[in-house]
Design a protein around this motif. Sequence first.
Motif, PDB file in Angstrom:
ATOM      1  N   PRO A 100     -44.771   6.866 116.056  1.00 55.67           N
ATOM      2  CA  PRO A 100     -45.332   6.348 114.648  1.00 55.67           C
ATOM      3  C   PRO A 100     -44.495   5.858 113.895  1.00 55.67           C
ATOM      4  CG  PRO A 100     -44.846   9.385 114.982  1.00 55.67           C
ATOM      5  CD  PRO A 100     -44.303   8.080 116.079  1.00 55.67           C
ATOM      6  N   ASP A 101     -43.301   5.469 114.707  1.00 51.41           N
ATOM      7  CA  ASP A 101     -42.420   5.258 113.367  1.00 51.41           C
ATOM      8  C   ASP A 101     -42.254   3.626 113.701  1.00 51.41           C
ATOM      9  OD1 ASP A 101     -41.648   7.172 112.209  1.00 51.41           O
ATOM     10  OD2 ASP A 101     -39.901   8.323 113.519  1.00 51.41           O
ATOM     11  N   LEU A 102     -43.336   3.269 114.283  1.00 48.93           N
ATOM     12  CA  LEU A 102     -42.695   1.371 114.477  1.00 48.93           C
ATOM     13  C   LEU A 102     -43.330   0.944 114.113  1.00 48.93           C
ATOM     14  CD1 LEU A 102     -41.900   1.384 118.826  1.00 48.93           C
ATOM     15  CD2 LEU A 102     -40.607   1.515 116.991  1.00 48.93           C
ATOM     16  N   PRO A 103     -43.200  -0.107 112.715  1.00 50.87           N
ATOM     17  CA  PRO A 103     -44.618  -0.682 112.031  1.00 50.87           C
ATOM     18  C   PRO A 103     -44.977  -1.939 113.782  1.00 50.87           C
ATOM     19  CG  PRO A 103     -42.307  -1.607 112.380  1.00 50.87           C
ATOM     20  CD  PRO A 103     -42.338  -0.494 112.926  1.00 50.87           C
ATOM     21  N   VAL A 104     -46.594  -1.829 113.350  1.00 47.36           N
ATOM     22  CA  VAL A 104     -47.022  -2.391 114.492  1.00 47.36           C
ATOM     23  C   VAL A 104     -47.989  -3.390 113.721  1.00 47.36           C
ATOM     24  CG1 VAL A 104     -48.726  -2.112 116.223  1.00 47.36           C
ATOM     25  CG2 VAL A 104     -47.264  -0.425 115.911  1.00 47.36           C
ATOM     26  N   LEU A 105     -48.252  -4.926 114.399  1.00 41.05           N
ATOM     27  CA  LEU A 105     -49.615  -5.182 113.663  1.00 41.05           C
ATOM     28  C   LEU A 105     -50.326  -6.076 114.777  1.00 41.05           C
ATOM     29  CD1 LEU A 105     -50.095  -7.098 111.704  1.00 41.05           C
ATOM     30  CD2 LEU A 105     -48.814  -9.324 111.938  1.00 41.05           C
ATOM     31  N   ILE A 106     -51.465  -6.078 114.734  1.00 38.37           N
ATOM     32  CA  ILE A 106     -52.321  -6.542 115.703  1.00 38.37           C
ATOM     33  C   ILE A 106     -52.775  -8.062 114.772  1.00 38.37           C
ATOM     34  CG2 ILE A 106     -54.821  -6.297 116.341  1.00 38.37           C
ATOM     35  CD1 ILE A 106     -53.303  -4.303 117.352  1.00 38.37           C
ATOM     36  N   HIS A 107     -52.727  -9.135 116.238  1.00 36.37           N
ATOM     37  CA  HIS A 107     -53.119 -10.441 115.370  1.00 36.37           C
ATOM     38  C   HIS A 107     -54.248 -10.563 116.790  1.00 36.37           C
ATOM     39  CE1 HIS A 107     -52.435 -14.154 114.200  1.00 36.37           C
ATOM     40  NE2 HIS A 107     -52.169 -15.189 115.897  1.00 36.37           N
ATOM     41  N   HIS A 108     -55.155 -10.068 116.096  1.00 39.14           N
ATOM     42  CA  HIS A 108     -56.472 -10.424 116.767  1.00 39.14           C
ATOM     43  C   HIS A 108     -57.769 -10.836 115.500  1.00 39.14           C
ATOM     44  CE1 HIS A 108     -58.839 -10.710 119.903  1.00 39.14           C
ATOM     45  NE2 HIS A 108     -59.555  -9.369 120.091  1.00 39.14           N
ATOM     46  N   GLY A 109     -58.830 -11.699 116.203  1.00 37.41           N
ATOM     47  CA  GLY A 109     -59.817 -11.377 115.725  1.00 37.41           C
ATOM     48  C   GLY A 109     -60.176 -12.446 114.418  1.00 37.41           C
ATOM     49  N   SER A 110     -61.734 -12.780 114.488  1.00 35.15           N
ATOM     50  CA  SER A 110     -61.533 -14.264 113.518  1.00 35.15           C
ATOM     51  C   SER A 110     -60.808 -14.413 111.901  1.00 35.15           C
ATOM     52  CB  SER A 110     -63.008 -14.055 113.203  1.00 35.15           C
ATOM     53  OG  SER A 110     -63.188 -13.002 112.870  1.00 35.15           O
ATOM     54  N   ASP A 111     -61.018 -12.876 111.798  1.00 37.15           N
ATOM     55  CA  ASP A 111     -59.492 -12.253 109.971  1.00 37.15           C
ATOM     56  C   ASP A 111     -58.683 -12.769 110.811  1.00 37.15           C
ATOM     57  OD1 ASP A 111     -60.089 -10.158 111.860  1.00 37.15           O
ATOM     58  OD2 ASP A 111     -60.087  -8.861 110.031  1.00 37.15           O
TER      59      ASP A 111
END
Length: 581
Positions: free
Chosen positions: A256-267
């Motif tokens: 939970p301490d790790l910053p995670v980014l989702i790069h997906h989807g039309s937005d």
Amino acid sequence: RGHPGEFFLTDSEAGYFLKYIVPRLRHLGFDLNLPKWYKGPEDIQEVTLRGHVTEAPGKSTSAFSLERPLEFRWEVAVGGKPLSPVEIRRLIQVGPGLVRLPRGLVYLKHEDVEALQPIVDRGLKSKVKVRDAMRYALLRELSVDGIPVQDVSFKGRISELVGRLEEKREFQILPQPKGFVGELRPYQVRGFSWLVFMTESGLGACLADDMGLGKTIQTLALLQHRWEQGKRRPVLLVCPTSVVQNWKKEAQRFTPDLPVLIHHGSDRDRTEAFVETASKQALVVSSYSLLHRDQRLLKKVDWAGVVLDEAQNIKNPNTKQARAARKLEGDFRLALTGTPVENNVGELWSIMEFLNPGWLGSHRSFRMNFWKPIEKKGDKKAADRLRRLVRPFILRREKTDKSIISDLPEKLEMKVYCNLTKEQGALYETVLRDLERRLDESSGMKRRGVILAALTRLKQICNHPAQFLRDDSTLDGRSGKLTRLVEMLDEILTVGDSALVFTQFAEMGQMLQKYLSETFGKEVLYLHGGVPRKRRDKMIAAFQKKDGPPIFVLSLKAGGLGVNLTRASHVFHFDRWWNPA
């Protein structure tokens, strides 16, 4: 009848005669008159070309790469003892044949002279690459400047790396990262430690554990370890669209301490701002479908590493996504797959080319040296050679391995989160809006009935639009859940395992049976409440056979009681049962 005669030998021929022919003639019973100084072939020594490999100055702290240069120092030895430069020059001057040195007779071959001259010209020094040192460790083959080396010693960190590749030294087993929530099992600690060793060595690695053994959490443990070590550059993880959100949820659960980014989807952010945002993350998750499309944007980020989940997606090296994956740059590369080879060894080249470019040669040379001999001719030597070359880079544990199975709990459960397709999302929104309207118009028990009916419709939409619409339309590509089920079943069938698929809806079971049978070209059984007892028993008996149908679809009510299916090693709940009470 023989007649006495004579013929003359050159110095080189005389040396060969005394070293190799005399023992054979004596064995055949010939009496020989030989020089008094000749005591036997064991007294005639040969030249051995050896080498000593060390790291180049100033490189002792950085990670290795296959192309990294190493210092190579030649050693010319006779009888296991090195010669001085003066003695080496004398050998060259005298030329091929028998040469008398203070330490005794030396038989010098033509190829020895040809090799010694350039060695002396270079001052007994040369350069090799890490890949050369590793190939020697694995195959005992090394050629420096075109000259075969008969023995090599290693010094410094390269010695540790080679020792581990030769399995003479163990990599360090690390403690579980402090910020990792949960407890890794012993084999997972070993897997995480291996990933740390490989990434810090700068070598591409493939974690190829069976499905369910925890490739995801071992990878997350690696990322947590790096974060705690102060290595704060982002790692790009590429996976099938159907598991993008699953990675985010697993990271939230275990790290939970790790910053995670989702790069997906039309937005998704396609601007230059993405580069700055990504640089602040520990993990950026994207999909194979975007690898080629967003290639320019992704290449602008300074990635610490690149991880491919379900790496069999790049098994065809000529696809756009495989080419795009190979162009991504990072300090390390990882591949996660339960099936590194699905159909033939040719698929292995693409994964290894991503992990360690050039290690298995060009695609063309790989086909000539490995794929054709192994697949077409069953060449065991080629298969063994390939196995030795890839073994250090692949860690595979199977549930059938006693050292692993004894380490497992009785049951491993995984929640797999799947994205809705656009069609599913639109239908879902329609049902919700209708629910809001009906709730405003109802009260009491009727209101409860409206909620339960809406929940059932929403579950049907999540299963597949065709189940909700009841229009007998095509199934392919319309359900994120079905897409992910097929991907996981494909991996299971490839390794020869079998699976049960449960659903609470009879109509969904029928659709699954037909679709899975057509997709995999195999018989798929379906047990539901309308199946007579005798037929049910026959179906169970057929599935339990070793060569029986590998997939069994069951309705929860019919398959949940009184059925013993011990052959299955995987169980899927396509939709979740809920008790209205």
